[in-house]
Design an enzyme around this catalytic site. Structure first.
Site, PDB file in Angstrom:
ATOM      1  N   HIS A  44      48.705  16.532   6.821  1.00 22.89           N
ATOM      2  CA  HIS A  44      48.971  15.459   7.265  1.00 22.89           C
ATOM      3  C   HIS A  44      47.313  14.850   7.244  1.00 22.89           C
ATOM      4  CE1 HIS A  44      49.495  11.868  10.089  1.00 22.89           C
ATOM      5  NE2 HIS A  44      48.070  12.266  10.917  1.00 22.89           N
ATOM      6  N   TYR A 103      49.726   5.614  22.063  1.00 22.00           N
ATOM      7  CA  TYR A 103      50.906   5.765  22.251  1.00 22.00           C
ATOM      8  C   TYR A 103      51.392   5.374  23.105  1.00 22.00           C
ATOM      9  CZ  TYR A 103      49.805   9.610  18.699  1.00 22.00           C
ATOM     10  OH  TYR A 103      49.405  10.139  17.575  1.00 22.00           O
ATOM     11  N   ASP A 129      46.956   7.539   9.713  1.00 22.18           N
ATOM     12  CA  ASP A 129      47.490   7.960  10.908  1.00 22.18           C
ATOM     13  C   ASP A 129      47.559   6.698  11.857  1.00 22.18           C
ATOM     14  OD1 ASP A 129      48.566  10.139  12.683  1.00 22.18           O
ATOM     15  OD2 ASP A 129      47.198   9.048  13.857  1.00 22.18           O
TER      16      ASP A 129
END
Length: 291
Positions: free
Chosen positions: A268, A212, A104
């Site tokens: 994921h 982010y 990730d």
């Protein structure tokens, strides 16, 4: 505490201006593991003892996560700083090279690090994070991927994402694992609580979201990517609801020595949901002769 956990050592290292926590086990060449969002070193709990048989495994808490320092400035989470952390850890531990493993966000850092510092890597292993060039392309040309990535845009808002993620002792963090996983049994209540506890530490949610809030310069990188010379393995859980499998297509054009393994019926959270198979693929890749 399990017998495996008693073999783990918790250490701190100061580099690039931050104090970072890590868990380590084993001796030998360095294997550095970088977790993703919203995790911490614990997401590698199934890999640490396996690869400690042959490596000095170091599973880092990325800056802002769990027990690592949490700078308040949003600019402290730019990719340049994250790469500086990884370079600093390798050198501060007394190594010239390592095997770098990332999932990730840790995978994103690993891709960029391999592009910037190929001389510091023996091999690269990335789990469920496409090459950044493919991710940027997907966001620009694939409406389905744009919808899947809605949370990236939501996380740009001030305070509201922190507020919602923090409700009920960060229960949304636990939900991210239990709801996305295909095999729900992969996450025991104690595992989910560990992730909640880490996210609930003062300043952690904002720090985690600040990754982010620095993502768009990464996705709009102007200079072309070099053909990566570091031997690379990509492992992909096919039922990833955030990142489409199609983002992996064409990666071989960006990496000279590239392997990929798809794992069906897996989310994921691939190294936690299918640890035995992930470990097998990693072991086969690490043991093979370099082309």
């Amino acid at each position: 505490m399990s017998l495996l956990e008693t073999a783990w050592q918790h250490e701190f290292i100061t580099t690039n201006g931050v104090r970072l926590h890590y868990v380590t086990q084993g001796e030998g060449p360095l294997m550095l593991m970088l977790h993703g969002f919203p995790e911490f070193w614990y997401s590698w709990r199934h890999q640490i003892p396996e690869f400690a048989k042959d490596y000095k495994v170091v599973a880092l808490d990325l800056r802002g996560y769990n027990d690592s320092e949490k700078p308040q400035d949003v600019n402290a989470y730019r990719m340049e700083e994250l790469l500086g952390d990884v370079e600093g850890v390798i050198r501060a531990l007394g190594y010239e090279r390592c095997v770098l493993v990332g999932h990730d966000w840790g995978g994103a850092i690993a891709w960029f690090f391999a592009d910037r510092f190929p001389q510091l890597l023996d091999k690269l292993i990335v789990l469920n994070l496409p090459h950044p060039a493919k991710f940027a392309e997907g966001l620009q040309t694939n409406p389905r991927q744009l919808l899947r990535s809605w949370y990236i845009f939501f996380f740009q808002l001030p305070w509201l994402p922190e507020f919602l993620l923090g409700l009920n002792d960060c229960s949304a963090i636990a939900d991210a694992f239990s709801q996305m996983a295909i095999d729900k049994s992969a996450f025991a209540p104690t595992d989910l609580q560990a992730f909640q506890n880490a996210a609930g530490k003062p300043g952690a949610l904002t720090a985690m979201l600040n990754y982010y809030r620095n993502v768009f310069p990464i996705l709009t990188r102007s200079r072309p990517w070099n053909i990566l010379e570091v031997p690379t393995l990509l492992i992909w859980g096919e039922e990833d609801t955030a990142l489409g499998k199609e983002l992996t297509h064409g990666t071989e054009a960006l990496v000279r020595d590239f392997q990929i393994h798809y794992i069906p019926n897996c989310s994921h959270w691939v190294q936690q949901e299918r640890p035995e198979l992930v470990n097998q693929y990693m072991r086969e890749f690490l043991d093979r002769e370099i082309k």
